[in-house]
Design an enzyme around this catalytic site. Structure first.
Site, PDB file in Angstrom:
ATOM      1  N   VAL A 117       0.856  -1.186   0.000  1.00  0.00           N
ATOM      2  CA  VAL A 117       0.000   0.000   0.000  1.00  0.00           C
ATOM      3  C   VAL A 117       0.890   1.233   0.000  1.00  0.00           C
ATOM      4  O   VAL A 117       1.745   1.395   0.876  1.00  0.00           O
ATOM      5  CB  VAL A 117      -0.945   0.013   1.226  1.00  0.00           C
ATOM      6  CG1 VAL A 117      -1.705   1.343   1.306  1.00  0.00           C
ATOM      7  CG2 VAL A 117      -1.924  -1.137   1.156  1.00  0.00           C
ATOM      8  N   ALA A 162       4.430   4.130   3.041  1.00  0.00           N
ATOM      9  CA  ALA A 162       3.972   2.881   2.428  1.00  0.00           C
ATOM     10  C   ALA A 162       4.107   1.753   3.451  1.00  0.00           C
ATOM     11  O   ALA A 162       4.721   1.929   4.511  1.00  0.00           O
ATOM     12  CB  ALA A 162       4.814   2.556   1.205  1.00  0.00           C
ATOM     13  N   LYS A 163       3.547   0.630   3.161  1.00  0.00           N
ATOM     14  CA  LYS A 163       3.751  -0.571   3.971  1.00  0.00           C
ATOM     15  C   LYS A 163       3.420  -1.777   3.113  1.00  0.00           C
ATOM     16  O   LYS A 163       2.639  -1.660   2.154  1.00  0.00           O
ATOM     17  CB  LYS A 163       2.826  -0.559   5.203  1.00  0.00           C
ATOM     18  CG  LYS A 163       3.336  -1.398   6.352  1.00  0.00           C
ATOM     19  CD  LYS A 163       4.428  -0.684   7.121  1.00  0.00           C
ATOM     20  CE  LYS A 163       4.972  -1.519   8.254  1.00  0.00           C
ATOM     21  NZ  LYS A 163       5.892  -0.709   9.094  1.00  0.00           N
ATOM     22  N   GLY A 164       3.998  -2.916   3.453  1.00  0.00           N
ATOM     23  CA  GLY A 164       3.710  -4.125   2.712  1.00  0.00           C
ATOM     24  C   GLY A 164       3.563  -5.294   3.653  1.00  0.00           C
ATOM     25  O   GLY A 164       3.931  -5.208   4.835  1.00  0.00           O
ATOM     26  N   ASP A 203      10.313  -5.423   8.586  1.00  0.00           N
ATOM     27  CA  ASP A 203       9.301  -5.185   9.624  1.00  0.00           C
ATOM     28  C   ASP A 203       9.166  -6.512  10.366  1.00  0.00           C
ATOM     29  O   ASP A 203      10.093  -7.328  10.340  1.00  0.00           O
ATOM     30  CB  ASP A 203       7.993  -4.715   8.975  1.00  0.00           C
ATOM     31  CG  ASP A 203       7.024  -4.143   9.998  1.00  0.00           C
ATOM     32  OD1 ASP A 203       7.250  -3.028  10.481  1.00  0.00           O
ATOM     33  OD2 ASP A 203       6.039  -4.824  10.343  1.00  0.00           O
TER      34      ASP A 203
END
Ligand code: NAD
Length: 472
Positions: A117, A162-164, A203
């Site tokens: 995202v 952002a992050k995934g 992460d």
């Protein structure tokens, strides 16, 4: 790519997904559901390995997404941001969902779902970690991406948010299986990544090794590009100081606050919930300042010693595979007792939602520095404010990791390496500046640091978006 779904500019929280977890009153107050997890999930770290290893009633059942949007809405309203502009800033720019089929050692193909995202790129390339965890879903990734947008803006580093994530059972995967997940994920989202587009990082359950695989996979498609990911091993152009950066940033934030609160770091007692990467580094660096660790915990329980726990020795015990409650130089305590430990500073560095309306009143600390993402629910935040507990919020307190990721990216673009001392000094300058800017805003507007931090972040992002001509 045929198995890739790209959705753009969704309407964020207006889609009703949050409705079953909270009620929103007319004044936009989030009312927490009473139901609490048992064992349960995390938004920030390793999940308990077996039922019963984590005490019941530890976490509030309110999602990260609800928490982040609650604070966004509060600050946007205070800033008088127009509804249509708020809708643009609240929602994600691009949401990518991909299929990750992996043949595991049982000979079968297991199909996982991967997400990336990209929340807002007004201030620079998208930046954010990739999480491997069975509970990963679009809502969680979306919320963490939004948090990254405000975090990078508050730290004033030139990135968007952002992050995934991949919803794979990371704790069960063998190394080869994890590698196949990492390479497949990178391949599938490759089109939206790039060192000037979107730069992933580690992460929960992803580490320097996973970043090395991703960098290698990207290199097969585009040539050697170390700046495509951060948090890499030192042997592959990773940055000195990256591993300890989030914990170090937490300590820098406390040191800034201590001066204004009339507290001395060298005379501080503190407790750490979640003695993992962030918690154990924060503890070791607090100890270097002369502070005394009086309690710590992990997913298995806690340990306490009024005489003080040697943070270095506890970190070594954990590194060797030990559990925190089994540490020889402390008395075993429950997770609830950890939270109730009398101390000057509590550092939550485990999961989201750990401090909630049913336990906030029992905390016995003066200051909370949030190492974890969203450890404190909005209702708990209000209780703490009423009790006079000073909270340094996640969106500024745990920015140290992304700040040193920025340094790693800058070093990679120049193929040049900085010494660790230079990294730590630069990190200190950025964290201090962020603290002072937010604290000044909090004082001027007579609001808590968290509200002030979101105000500062939203203003910076809105200004960048307006100046680019993305919004009017
Ligand atoms: P980690 O996996 O290294 O450590 C997490 C620790 O929490 C482990 O010791 C685990 O046993 C413990 N834990 C799990 N469940 C617990 C429970 N119920 N009670 C007490 N402890 C529990 O993860 P990390 O990288 O240190 O991340 C911790 C938090 O910090 C997460 O919320 C993460 O999103 C946030 N964060 C991390 C970084 C980073 O650079 N690593 C940056 C910003 C924010």
């Amino acid at each position: 790519m045929e198995d890739e779904t790209v959705t753009t500019a969704r309407d964020g929280p207006g889609d009703g997904r949050e409705a079953d977890a909270v009620e929103r009153r007319g004044d936009d107050t989030v009312v927490e559901k009473q139901a609490l997890h048992e064992g349960g999930t995390d938004d920030g770290a390793v999940a308990p390995e077996a039922p019963g290893e984590t005490a019941a009633d530890e976490r509030a059942e309110i999602s990260n997404f609800e928490v982040v949007n609650h604070y966004f809405n509060l600050a946007a309203e205070r800033l008088g941001i127009r509804d249509d502009v708020a809708a643009v800033l609240r929602s994600a720019y691009r949401e990518v969902q991909v299929q990750i089929p992996v043949t595991r050692t049982d000979g079968r193909i297991h199909v996982y779902t991967g997400y990336r995202v990209q929340h807002n790129g007004a201030r620079g390339p998208y930046k954010g970690g990739v999480r491997f965890h069975p509970d990963v879903d679009l809502d969680e990734v979306r919320a963490l991406a939004s948090l990254m947008t405000w975090k990078t803006a508050i730290a004033a580093i030139p990135f968007g948010g952002a992050k995934g994530g991949v919803n794979c059972p990371a704790n069960e995967l063998e190394d080869g299986e994890k590698e196949r997940v990492a390479r497949s994920f990178l391949n599938k989202v490759d089109k939206v990544l790039g060192p000037t587009r979107d730069i992933p990082a580690p992460d929960v359950n992803t580490d320097a090794q996973v970043m090395a695989w991703m960098m290698d996979e990207y290199g097969k498609l585009h040539g050697h590009t170390p700046a495509i990911v951060t948090g890499k091993p030192i042997s592959l152009e990773g940055s000195y100081g990256r591993e300890a950066a989030t914990g170090r940033g937490v300590v820098y934030m406390y040191r800034e606050a201590a001066g204004t609160l009339g507290m001395r770091p060298s005379e501080t007692t503190f407790a750490v919930q979640g003695f993992g990467n962030v918690g154990s580094w924060a503890a070791r660096i607090m100890q270097e300042l002369g502070a005394k660790l009086v309690a710590a915990s992990d997913a298995h329980g806690g340990t306490r010693s009024d005489a003080g726990i040697d943070a270095e020795a506890l970190a070594a015990h954990v590194r060797e595979g030990g559990r925190v409650p089994d540490f020889a130089d402390g008395e075993e305590i429950s997770p609830v007792e950890l939270l109730e430990t009398e101390c000057d500073v509590l550092i939550p560095a485990a999961l989201g939602g750990m401090i909630h309306k049913s336990n906030a009143d029992r905390l016995a600390c003066r200051v909370i520095v949030e190492g974890a993402n969203s450890p404190t629910t909005p209702a708990a935040d209000q209780i703490l404010e009423d009790k006079g507990v000073f909270v340094i919020p996640d969106v500024m307190a745990n920015a140290g990791g992304v700040v040193v990721s920025y340094f790693e990216w800058a070093q990679n673009l120049q193929h040049f390496r900085w010494e660790e001392r230079e990294v730590n000094d630069k990190l200190g300058r950025i964290m201090r500046r962020a603290y002072r800017e937010v604290a000044r805003r909090a004082e001027d507007d007579e609001v808590p640091l968290r509200v002030a931090a979101y105000e500062v972040g939203i203003e910076r992002v809105a200004e960048a978006a307006r100046t680019r001509g993305y919004i009017s």
